[in-house]
Enzyme design. Structure first.
Site, PDB file in Angstrom:
ATOM      1  N   ARG A 121       0.859  -1.176   0.000  1.00  0.00           N
ATOM      2  CA  ARG A 121       0.000   0.000   0.000  1.00  0.00           C
ATOM      3  C   ARG A 121       0.899   1.231   0.000  1.00  0.00           C
ATOM      4  O   ARG A 121       1.964   1.220   0.628  1.00  0.00           O
ATOM      5  CB  ARG A 121      -0.873   0.027   1.265  1.00  0.00           C
ATOM      6  CG  ARG A 121      -1.983  -1.006   1.279  1.00  0.00           C
ATOM      7  CD  ARG A 121      -3.119  -0.619   0.344  1.00  0.00           C
ATOM      8  NE  ARG A 121      -4.248  -1.520   0.454  1.00  0.00           N
ATOM      9  CZ  ARG A 121      -4.502  -2.542  -0.376  1.00  0.00           C
ATOM     10  NH1 ARG A 121      -3.686  -2.795  -1.372  1.00  0.00           N
ATOM     11  NH2 ARG A 121      -5.570  -3.298  -0.205  1.00  0.00           N
ATOM     12  N   HIS A 144      -1.656   0.583  -9.532  1.00  0.00           N
ATOM     13  CA  HIS A 144      -2.281  -0.379  -8.609  1.00  0.00           C
ATOM     14  C   HIS A 144      -2.959  -1.532  -9.379  1.00  0.00           C
ATOM     15  O   HIS A 144      -4.187  -1.659  -9.350  1.00  0.00           O
ATOM     16  CB  HIS A 144      -3.293   0.323  -7.689  1.00  0.00           C
ATOM     17  CG  HIS A 144      -3.547  -0.448  -6.413  1.00  0.00           C
ATOM     18  ND1 HIS A 144      -3.867   0.140  -5.215  1.00  0.00           N
ATOM     19  CD2 HIS A 144      -3.540  -1.778  -6.155  1.00  0.00           C
ATOM     20  CE1 HIS A 144      -4.047  -0.786  -4.284  1.00  0.00           C
ATOM     21  NE2 HIS A 144      -3.850  -1.971  -4.839  1.00  0.00           N
ATOM     22  N   GLU A 164      -3.645   7.679  -4.055  1.00  0.00           N
ATOM     23  CA  GLU A 164      -4.060   7.236  -5.402  1.00  0.00           C
ATOM     24  C   GLU A 164      -5.375   7.891  -5.802  1.00  0.00           C
ATOM     25  O   GLU A 164      -6.242   8.068  -4.950  1.00  0.00           O
ATOM     26  CB  GLU A 164      -4.213   5.713  -5.400  1.00  0.00           C
ATOM     27  CG  GLU A 164      -2.886   5.021  -5.114  1.00  0.00           C
ATOM     28  CD  GLU A 164      -3.021   3.521  -4.910  1.00  0.00           C
ATOM     29  OE1 GLU A 164      -4.126   2.968  -5.130  1.00  0.00           O
ATOM     30  OE2 GLU A 164      -2.032   2.905  -4.523  1.00  0.00           O
TER      31      GLU A 164
HETATM   32  C1  DGY Z   1      -5.802  -6.003  -2.703  1.00  0.00           C
HETATM   33  O1  DGY Z   1      -6.445  -7.025  -2.964  1.00  0.00           O
HETATM   34  O2  DGY Z   1      -5.665  -5.603  -1.553  1.00  0.00           O
HETATM   35  C2  DGY Z   1      -5.217  -5.258  -3.848  1.00  0.00           C
HETATM   36  O3  DGY Z   1      -4.444  -4.216  -3.461  1.00  0.00           O
HETATM   37  C3  DGY Z   1      -6.327  -4.747  -4.727  1.00  0.00           C
HETATM   38  O4  DGY Z   1      -6.445  -5.504  -5.833  1.00  0.00           O
END
Ligand code: DGY
Length: 318
Positions: free
Chosen positions: A237, A284, A266
Site C-alpha cells: 500500500r 495499482h 491514489e
Molecule cells: C488487494 O487485494 O488488496 C489489492 O491491493 C487490490 O487488488
C-alpha cells in the site's frame, strides 16, 4: 432467507462481472448512482435494507459508513488488504468481514518480480527508446543492471511475500526478510528490523498488510540504509512508504530506483517521479488480471451467499 432479500451496497464500479452477479443474486444498491452530495440521504433512505457492503482497496466500510448503516451485517471486500475497513468498529458491532486472499497471490508476486526486472533492466524506458526511433538515430541503448543474484529483502513473509521469495530463488537471489516474528524458513535470512534488512539487501520489497504498525515502515532511515544503488519495490500500500522521503531520495540520487504499484494518495502520483528514468510506475494493478479478478469476485459472492445461508464464511477476517 432468500438471497434476493440481502441488500448489498457496492461502493464503486470495481468489476463488471461482480456487479452483474451481485445484481442477479442479491438486491444491489450502487452507491455511485446517487450524487456525492446526496449520499447521506441515500443511506438514510436505504439504511434498513442495506445489510452488506462490498468495497475494495480504494473505497471501503469506514467508520462513517458503518455508523450510517444500522442493519449492516457483513463487509465483503473485493481485495485482500482491508486497511480501509474499520475493523475495531466491525468487531464491536458484530459485523462480519471477509477478504480475497490466496487467489491473487501469484499475480501480485509476479508483478513484484516484473517491476524489479523492469526497473533494473529499464524495460519501459528501452521500449520508449525504440518507439521514439532513437535506436536508429542514436544507436545502442545504454547498459542496465542485472537482476539475477541480487539480494532481495522482503518486508512481510506472508502469502505474497513467500510467493515472491520462491520466484526470486529461481533467479539465484538470496532471500532476506523482516517480520515481527521469525519464520521457520531456514533458507531465508531473518532480520529483526527493517533497517537491518535494508542494509543487507539490494532490492527491498514491501509485501506486508497496512496497519498502524506498518504505516511508513519504509521511512528515511530505511531508505538511507538501503545501499545507494538499492531498489525499492512496493506492491503493498502507498502509506507503507514515506512518499516525500522516497521522492527526494530518488530525485537526489540517494536511491538507485523504484518500482511502484501503489501510492499514498491514489490516483495522485507525485509528479516529480514522472521525470525520473530510474522508476517504473504502474496504477495499482497487482491483482488486475482477468483470471484473478474473476476469482476475487467469486469469493465475494461465495462469502455473501454463505452469510445468507448461515454457513461458515469462505474467507473470514472478522
Ligand atoms: C488487494 O487485494 O488488496 C489489492 O491491493 C487490490 O487488488
Amino acid at each position: 432467507m432468500a438471497m434476493e432479500s440481502l441488500g448489498v451496497l457496492l461502493l464503486h464500479p470495481m468489476n463488471a462481472y461482480l456487479e452483474q452477479e451481485l445484481d442477479s443474486r442479491f438486491r444491489l444498491f450502487r452507491f455511485w448512482d446517487s450524487p456525492p452530495d446526496g449520499r447521506a440521504e441515500f443511506l438514510r433512505a436505504n439504511s434498513s435494507a442495506i445489510r452488506a457492503v462490498v468495497g475494495n482497496a480504494g473505497y471501503n466500510a469506514d467508520a462513517a459508513l458503518i455508523d450510517a448503516l444500522p442493519s449492516l451485517e457483513i463487509v465483503a471486500s473485493f481485495s485482500v488488504g482491508i486497511d480501509r475497513v474499520d475493523l475495531p468498529k466491525c468487531r464491536e458491532r458484530g459485523i462480519r468481514v471477509t477478504n480475497t486472499p490466496d487467489v491473487l497471490t501469484d499475480d501480485v508476486a509476479d508483478l513484484a518480480v516484473g517491476l524489479a526486472i523492469a526497473a533494473l533492466r529499464k524495460i519501459p524506458q528501452a521500449d520508449r527508446y525504440v518507439r521514439a526511433g532513437l535506436w536508429k538515430a542514436k544507436g545502442d541503448y545504454t547498459l542496465t543492471t542485472r537482476f539475477s543474484g541480487k539480494r532481495v529483502g522482503i518486508i512481510g513473509l506472508g502469502r505474497i511475500g513467500l510467493a515472491i521469495a520462491t520466484r526470486v530463488e529461481a533467479f539465484d537471489c538470496p532471500v532476506n526478510y523482516y517480520q515481527r516474528t521469525k519464520k521457520d524458513c531456514p533458507s531465508y535470512t531473518y532480520y529483526p528490523s527493517v533497517v537491518e534488512l535494508a542494509a543487507n539487501s539490494d532490492i527491498l520489497v514491501v509485501a506486508c498488510p497496512l496497519n498502524e504498525q506498518t504505516r511508513h515502515i519504509v521511512n528515511r532511515e530505511v531508505i538511507e540504509a538501503l545501499v545507494p544503488k538499492g531498489l525499492l519495490i512496493n506492491i503493498g500500500r502507498g502509506p507503507h512508504v514515506d512518499e516525500p522521503e522516497l521522492v527526494s531520495a530518488l530525485v537526489e540520487g540517494r536511491l538507485g530506483g523504484a518500482g511502484l504499484d501503489v501510492f499514498e494518495d491514489e490516483p495522485n502520483v507525485p509528479e516529480a517521479l514522472f521525470a525520473l528514468d530510474n522508476v517504473v510506475l504502474v496504477p495499482h494493478v497487482g491483482s488486475g488480471t482477468h483470471e484473478t479478478r474473476q476469482a476475487m469476485a467469486d469469493l465475494v459472492l461465495g462469502n455473501l451467499e454463505a452469510h445468507v445461508l448461515k454457513k461458515p464464511l469462505l474467507t473470514p477476517v472478522v
